[in-house]
Motif scaffolding. Structure first.
Motif, PDB file in Angstrom:
ATOM      1  N   MET A   9       0.846  -1.199   0.000  1.00 33.87           N
ATOM      2  CA  MET A   9       0.000   0.000   0.000  1.00 33.87           C
ATOM      3  C   MET A   9       0.878   1.245   0.000  1.00 33.87           C
ATOM      4  O   MET A   9       1.804   1.345   0.783  1.00 33.87           O
ATOM      5  CB  MET A   9      -0.891  -0.010   1.252  1.00 33.87           C
ATOM      6  N   THR A  10       0.605   2.174  -0.871  1.00 34.23           N
ATOM      7  CA  THR A  10       1.417   3.382  -1.006  1.00 34.23           C
ATOM      8  C   THR A  10       0.628   4.591  -0.529  1.00 34.23           C
ATOM      9  O   THR A  10      -0.540   4.739  -0.866  1.00 34.23           O
ATOM     10  CB  THR A  10       1.815   3.604  -2.480  1.00 34.23           C
ATOM     11  N   THR A  11       1.284   5.447   0.248  1.00 39.15           N
ATOM     12  CA  THR A  11       0.638   6.671   0.695  1.00 39.15           C
ATOM     13  C   THR A  11       1.131   7.836  -0.146  1.00 39.15           C
ATOM     14  O   THR A  11       2.336   8.055  -0.257  1.00 39.15           O
ATOM     15  CB  THR A  11       0.945   6.946   2.188  1.00 39.15           C
ATOM     16  N   LEU A  12       0.209   8.565  -0.728  1.00 41.87           N
ATOM     17  CA  LEU A  12       0.546   9.674  -1.614  1.00 41.87           C
ATOM     18  C   LEU A  12      -0.090  10.955  -1.115  1.00 41.87           C
ATOM     19  O   LEU A  12      -1.146  10.927  -0.500  1.00 41.87           O
ATOM     20  CB  LEU A  12       0.025   9.404  -3.030  1.00 41.87           C
ATOM     21  N   THR A  13       0.581  12.072  -1.394  1.00 45.56           N
ATOM     22  CA  THR A  13      -0.053  13.365  -1.161  1.00 45.56           C
ATOM     23  C   THR A  13      -0.531  13.912  -2.494  1.00 45.56           C
ATOM     24  O   THR A  13      -0.219  13.362  -3.550  1.00 45.56           O
ATOM     25  CB  THR A  13       0.935  14.363  -0.517  1.00 45.56           C
ATOM     26  N   ARG A  14      -1.281  15.006  -2.433  1.00 41.58           N
ATOM     27  CA  ARG A  14      -1.873  15.569  -3.647  1.00 41.58           C
ATOM     28  C   ARG A  14      -0.804  16.002  -4.650  1.00 41.58           C
ATOM     29  O   ARG A  14      -1.057  16.065  -5.847  1.00 41.58           O
ATOM     30  CB  ARG A  14      -2.737  16.769  -3.236  1.00 41.58           C
ATOM     31  N   GLN A  15       0.401  16.296  -4.196  1.00 41.52           N
ATOM     32  CA  GLN A  15       1.443  16.781  -5.109  1.00 41.52           C
ATOM     33  C   GLN A  15       2.116  15.645  -5.883  1.00 41.52           C
ATOM     34  O   GLN A  15       2.822  15.881  -6.846  1.00 41.52           O
ATOM     35  CB  GLN A  15       2.512  17.559  -4.330  1.00 41.52           C
ATOM     36  N   ASP A  16       1.919  14.415  -5.433  1.00 42.92           N
ATOM     37  CA  ASP A  16       2.640  13.298  -6.030  1.00 42.92           C
ATOM     38  C   ASP A  16       1.973  12.801  -7.314  1.00 42.92           C
ATOM     39  O   ASP A  16       0.755  12.732  -7.405  1.00 42.92           O
ATOM     40  CB  ASP A  16       2.724  12.125  -5.046  1.00 42.92           C
ATOM     41  N   LEU A  17       2.802  12.422  -8.281  1.00 46.54           N
ATOM     42  CA  LEU A  17       2.350  11.694  -9.467  1.00 46.54           C
ATOM     43  C   LEU A  17       1.173  12.355 -10.172  1.00 46.54           C
ATOM     44  O   LEU A  17       0.277  11.678 -10.667  1.00 46.54           O
ATOM     45  CB  LEU A  17       1.963  10.259  -9.066  1.00 46.54           C
ATOM     46  N   ASN A  18       1.184  13.686 -10.222  1.00 48.08           N
ATOM     47  CA  ASN A  18       0.080  14.400 -10.874  1.00 48.08           C
ATOM     48  C   ASN A  18      -1.276  13.918 -10.380  1.00 48.08           C
ATOM     49  O   ASN A  18      -2.206  13.684 -11.156  1.00 48.08           O
ATOM     50  CB  ASN A  18       0.153  14.241 -12.404  1.00 48.08           C
ATOM     51  N   PHE A  19      -1.367  13.746  -9.075  1.00 49.43           N
ATOM     52  CA  PHE A  19      -2.585  13.171  -8.500  1.00 49.43           C
ATOM     53  C   PHE A  19      -3.830  13.960  -8.885  1.00 49.43           C
ATOM     54  O   PHE A  19      -4.858  13.394  -9.254  1.00 49.43           O
ATOM     55  CB  PHE A  19      -2.450  13.115  -6.967  1.00 49.43           C
ATOM     56  N   GLY A  20      -3.723  15.290  -8.813  1.00 49.06           N
ATOM     57  CA  GLY A  20      -4.865  16.118  -9.170  1.00 49.06           C
ATOM     58  C   GLY A  20      -5.303  15.899 -10.610  1.00 49.06           C
ATOM     59  O   GLY A  20      -6.503  15.918 -10.913  1.00 49.06           O
ATOM     60  N   GLN A  21      -4.349  15.662 -11.480  1.00 54.14           N
ATOM     61  CA  GLN A  21      -4.660  15.431 -12.892  1.00 54.14           C
ATOM     62  C   GLN A  21      -5.417  14.119 -13.070  1.00 54.14           C
ATOM     63  O   GLN A  21      -6.355  14.029 -13.874  1.00 54.14           O
ATOM     64  CB  GLN A  21      -3.362  15.407 -13.703  1.00 54.14           C
ATOM     65  N   VAL A  22      -5.023  13.089 -12.326  1.00 51.28           N
ATOM     66  CA  VAL A  22      -5.711  11.792 -12.393  1.00 51.28           C
ATOM     67  C   VAL A  22      -7.163  11.945 -11.953  1.00 51.28           C
ATOM     68  O   VAL A  22      -8.087  11.464 -12.617  1.00 51.28           O
ATOM     69  CB  VAL A  22      -4.987  10.751 -11.511  1.00 51.28           C
ATOM     70  N   VAL A  23      -7.376  12.646 -10.835  1.00 52.64           N
ATOM     71  CA  VAL A  23      -8.732  12.861 -10.331  1.00 52.64           C
ATOM     72  C   VAL A  23      -9.555  13.656 -11.333  1.00 52.64           C
ATOM     73  O   VAL A  23     -10.720  13.334 -11.612  1.00 52.64           O
ATOM     74  CB  VAL A  23      -8.701  13.593  -8.965  1.00 52.64           C
ATOM     75  N   ALA A  24      -8.948  14.703 -11.903  1.00 51.84           N
ATOM     76  CA  ALA A  24      -9.662  15.543 -12.868  1.00 51.84           C
ATOM     77  C   ALA A  24     -10.049  14.744 -14.106  1.00 51.84           C
ATOM     78  O   ALA A  24     -11.154  14.896 -14.636  1.00 51.84           O
ATOM     79  CB  ALA A  24      -8.798  16.745 -13.254  1.00 51.84           C
ATOM     80  N   ASP A  25      -9.149  13.889 -14.587  1.00 54.14           N
ATOM     81  CA  ASP A  25      -9.461  13.051 -15.754  1.00 54.14           C
ATOM     82  C   ASP A  25     -10.655  12.148 -15.464  1.00 54.14           C
ATOM     83  O   ASP A  25     -11.581  12.035 -16.277  1.00 54.14           O
ATOM     84  CB  ASP A  25      -8.252  12.174 -16.131  1.00 54.14           C
ATOM     85  N   ILE A  26     -10.636  11.498 -14.302  1.00 52.24           N
ATOM     86  CA  ILE A  26     -11.710  10.569 -13.933  1.00 52.24           C
ATOM     87  C   ILE A  26     -13.035  11.314 -13.798  1.00 52.24           C
ATOM     88  O   ILE A  26     -14.067  10.887 -14.335  1.00 52.24           O
ATOM     89  CB  ILE A  26     -11.366   9.849 -12.602  1.00 52.24           C
ATOM     90  N   LEU A  27     -13.013  12.443 -13.098  1.00 56.41           N
ATOM     91  CA  LEU A  27     -14.260  13.165 -12.841  1.00 56.41           C
ATOM     92  C   LEU A  27     -14.821  13.810 -14.098  1.00 56.41           C
ATOM     93  O   LEU A  27     -16.046  13.817 -14.306  1.00 56.41           O
ATOM     94  CB  LEU A  27     -14.046  14.220 -11.754  1.00 56.41           C
ATOM     95  N   CYS A  28     -13.962  14.369 -14.946  1.00 53.01           N
ATOM     96  CA  CYS A  28     -14.468  15.017 -16.165  1.00 53.01           C
ATOM     97  C   CYS A  28     -15.050  13.990 -17.132  1.00 53.01           C
ATOM     98  O   CYS A  28     -16.059  14.256 -17.800  1.00 53.01           O
ATOM     99  CB  CYS A  28     -13.375  15.845 -16.831  1.00 53.01           C
TER     100      CYS A  28
END
Length: 210
Positions: free
Chosen positions: A1-20
């Motif tokens: 299990m990996t713990t990530l913050t919002r700044q890691d791995l373009n996390f915000g971009q992944v969420v935005a892609d999924i939601l849009c």
């Protein structure tokens, strides 16, 4: 299990892609179910392993895509609080408002293998709820139209005029009559909580539509 913050791995971009991607399907389905456009302009497709109705009208599809293209940077930065599909009568007064409330946790603990399949299951439940929402809503008057509103956090609002994602498709402040509805009936449809996003969908329905 990996713990990530919002700044890691373009996390915000992944969420935005999924939601849009989800919001595009949801908007098409709302327009179909609530009969804003004739059923003949829609085709049955499959998304999230369930049948959905998607418009075949090029100009309508382009408007929805352009809108979500402009919404996407706001979701990436966690600056979008609500995305609202407003259905209006001939006088441009809202009769229904489909409100997607969105929030993202600052810290997450995820396994990428299971993340997308889990989120897809949750989004599927939203699509199924939208598919049958006409059972809990009154009929709309003929000749309705729609618009999409985005409620942003205060910090984002100050910067939005400087950022024009698509040429000739600028953000404008919503007309007051599109935002507010007198004594609406509130119908909760679905809530989801996952490691990457929390979302709630409800409808505000005008008491007297005709």
């Amino acid at each position: 299990m990996t713990t990530l913050t919002r700044q890691d791995l373009n996390f915000g971009q992944v969420v935005a892609d999924i939601l849009c991607e989800f919001l595009e399907v949801a908007i098409h389905l709302i327009l179909y179910v609530r009969e804003v456009y004739p059923s003949g302009i829609f085709q049955k497709r499959k998304k999230y392993n369930v049948p959905v109705q998607m418009s075949c009208h090029p100009e309508l599809n382009q408007y929805i895509q352009d809108t979500l293209h402009c919404v996407k940077p706001l979701i990436e930065k966690n600056d979008a609080e609500k995305v609202v599909v407003v259905i209006m009568d001939k006088e441009h007064h809202p009769v229904e408002r489909f409100v997607f409330e969105i929030s993202q946790p600052p810290l997450l603990s995820i396994s990428s293998d299971t993340l997308l399949s889990h989120v897809e299951q949750l989004l599927r439940a939203f699509i199924l709820k939208i598919s049958v929402c006409d059972a809990v809503l009154n009929n709309n008057p003929p000749g309705c139209s729609f618009t999409v509103l985005v409620h942003t956090r205060d910090s984002a609002t100050r910067n939005m005029e400087k950022v024009q994602v698509i040429k000739d498709f600028p953000w404008i402040v919503a007309d007051e009559q599109e935002v507010h509805m007198q004594e609406p009936r509130l119908i909760p449809l679905k809530t989801m909580t996952s490691d990457i996003v929390k979302m709630q969908l409800y409808v505000e329905e005008r008491a007297q539509k005709t």
